[in-house]
Motif scaffolding. Structure first.
Motif, PDB file in Angstrom:
ATOM      1  N   GLY A 117      -4.529   3.127  -0.945  1.00 13.64           N
ATOM      2  CA  GLY A 117      -4.189   2.803  -2.321  1.00 13.64           C
ATOM      3  C   GLY A 117      -4.209   1.300  -2.494  1.00 13.64           C
ATOM      4  N   LYS A 118      -3.917   0.856  -3.693  1.00 15.80           N
ATOM      5  CA  LYS A 118      -3.978  -0.571  -3.977  1.00 15.80           C
ATOM      6  C   LYS A 118      -3.000  -1.366  -3.114  1.00 15.80           C
ATOM      7  N   LYS A 119      -1.765  -0.860  -2.950  1.00 18.56           N
ATOM      8  CA  LYS A 119      -0.773  -1.582  -2.161  1.00 18.56           C
ATOM      9  C   LYS A 119      -1.186  -1.690  -0.694  1.00 18.56           C
ATOM     10  N   THR A 120      -1.722  -0.595  -0.157  1.00 14.72           N
ATOM     11  CA  THR A 120      -2.176  -0.616   1.238  1.00 14.72           C
ATOM     12  C   THR A 120      -3.357  -1.567   1.401  1.00 14.72           C
ATOM     13  N   ALA A 121      -4.270  -1.559   0.433  1.00 14.92           N
ATOM     14  CA  ALA A 121      -5.426  -2.454   0.480  1.00 14.92           C
ATOM     15  C   ALA A 121      -4.979  -3.909   0.464  1.00 14.92           C
ATOM     16  N   GLU A 122      -4.014  -4.211  -0.385  1.00 14.22           N
ATOM     17  CA  GLU A 122      -3.509  -5.584  -0.465  1.00 14.22           C
ATOM     18  C   GLU A 122      -2.818  -5.987   0.832  1.00 14.22           C
ATOM     19  N   ARG A 123      -2.084  -5.053   1.429  1.00  4.63           N
ATOM     20  CA  ARG A 123      -1.409  -5.342   2.698  1.00  4.63           C
ATOM     21  C   ARG A 123      -2.425  -5.564   3.811  1.00  4.63           C
ATOM     22  N   LEU A 124      -3.496  -4.776   3.797  1.00  4.98           N
ATOM     23  CA  LEU A 124      -4.555  -4.950   4.791  1.00  4.98           C
ATOM     24  C   LEU A 124      -5.176  -6.335   4.691  1.00  4.98           C
ATOM     25  N   VAL A 125      -5.451  -6.772   3.474  1.00  4.43           N
ATOM     26  CA  VAL A 125      -6.058  -8.085   3.276  1.00  4.43           C
ATOM     27  C   VAL A 125      -5.158  -9.183   3.831  1.00  4.43           C
ATOM     28  N   VAL A 126      -3.887  -9.118   3.497  1.00  4.38           N
ATOM     29  CA  VAL A 126      -2.948 -10.159   3.937  1.00  4.38           C
ATOM     30  C   VAL A 126      -2.778 -10.158   5.456  1.00  4.38           C
ATOM     31  N   GLU A 127      -2.502  -8.973   6.022  1.00  9.31           N
ATOM     32  CA  GLU A 127      -2.199  -8.908   7.453  1.00  9.31           C
ATOM     33  C   GLU A 127      -3.443  -9.075   8.326  1.00  9.31           C
ATOM     34  N   MET A 128      -4.552  -8.480   7.920  1.00  7.42           N
ATOM     35  CA  MET A 128      -5.742  -8.552   8.761  1.00  7.42           C
ATOM     36  C   MET A 128      -6.381  -9.931   8.740  1.00  7.42           C
ATOM     37  N   LYS A 129      -6.258 -10.647   7.639  1.00  5.45           N
ATOM     38  CA  LYS A 129      -6.794 -12.011   7.607  1.00  5.45           C
ATOM     39  C   LYS A 129      -6.142 -12.858   8.693  1.00  5.45           C
ATOM     40  N   ASP A 130      -4.849 -12.715   8.849  1.00  7.70           N
ATOM     41  CA  ASP A 130      -4.133 -13.461   9.885  1.00  7.70           C
ATOM     42  C   ASP A 130      -4.580 -13.025  11.272  1.00  7.70           C
ATOM     43  N   ARG A 131      -4.783 -11.717  11.440  1.00  6.54           N
ATOM     44  CA  ARG A 131      -5.184 -11.209  12.761  1.00  6.54           C
ATOM     45  C   ARG A 131      -6.590 -11.661  13.134  1.00  6.54           C
ATOM     46  N   PHE A 132      -7.485 -11.713  12.150  1.00  6.39           N
ATOM     47  CA  PHE A 132      -8.868 -12.104  12.418  1.00  6.39           C
ATOM     48  C   PHE A 132      -8.962 -13.524  12.978  1.00  6.39           C
ATOM     49  N   LYS A 133      -8.060 -14.383  12.551  1.00  6.79           N
ATOM     50  CA  LYS A 133      -8.082 -15.765  13.016  1.00  6.79           C
ATOM     51  C   LYS A 133      -7.845 -15.855  14.523  1.00  6.79           C
ATOM     52  N   LYS A 134      -7.187 -14.845  15.079  1.00  2.58           N
ATOM     53  CA  LYS A 134      -6.854 -14.854  16.500  1.00  2.58           C
ATOM     54  C   LYS A 134      -7.876 -14.100  17.351  1.00  2.58           C
TER      55      LYS A 134
END
Length: 201
Positions: A117-134
């Motif tokens: 859903g929209k909330k899960t998608a937004e959470r994925l964007v926020v959390e995964m962006k940080d993870r990708f940097k590592k």
């Protein structure tokens, strides 16, 4: 911990492959994007695996390379994303497509995936962006899908199997049937699922 399997393919029923290793059969759940790359039944394959243990179930998830498995591991760390949803995400998008969607904050693409859903998608964007940097940059190389030599099946059986696979990924039966109906020209089950998922995006 079971982290790698080398065995002979006994059965292929998307998204599950049955491997025989020293007389023991291992049922392995795979993202459809990984399932496409499997060799034919009777051939040997090496899979990297993630063994998930819950109170009521123990499941093996399989991947063709370490990059795919790493992305799966990172996904299930996100709040609200379990193994089943992570499998659905990686079935609906390749690792490359998913990372691109996250980096572009393409919420509209993410919500087309089952269970997102929209909330899960937004959470994925926020959390995964940080993870990708590592994570190592080569995690996101796009790989070629090889469907040569797929066994021919009856057209009705192909459609039914493809619908069943989409349902197992979280789509409801009506949506799954509609998705398959729109790409019914594909000649085998794996190609049909691939085209249906691609069209859904």
């Amino acid at each position: 911990m079971i982290s790698r399997l080398r065995g002979t393919i006994l059965e292929k029923q998307p998204p599950i492959v049955l491997l025989e290793l020293n007389g023991v059969g291992y049922e392995v759940h795979m993202p459809i994007t990984c399932f496409y790359k499997l060799p034919e039944i009777g051939q040997e394959v090496i899979l990297l695996t993630e063994f998930i243990v819950r109170e009521d179930v123990q499941l093996l998830y399989g991947f063709n390379d370490n990059q795919e498995r790493t992305l799966f591991r990172e996904l299930i760390k996100v709040n609200g994303v379990g193994p089943k949803l992570a499998l659905a995400i990686l079935s609906g998008m390749s690792a490359y497509q998913f990372v691109s969607a996250i980096e572009q904050e393409a919420i509209a693409k993410l919500v087309k995936l089952p269970g997102i859903g929209k909330k899960t998608a937004e959470r994925l964007v926020v959390e995964m962006k940080d993870r990708f940097k590592k994570l190592n940059g080569d995690l996101f190389n796009n790989s070629t899908i090889d469907l040569h030599g797929a066994a021919k099946q009856n057209s009705h059986d192909i459609k039914a199997e493809a619908v069943s696979a989409l349902i197992s990924l979280g789509y409801n039966r009506q949506d799954a049937s509609s998705m398959i109906g729109k790409v019914a020209k594909a000649t085998n089950c794996e190609a049909l699922i691939r085209e249906a998922l691609r069209a859904a995006l």
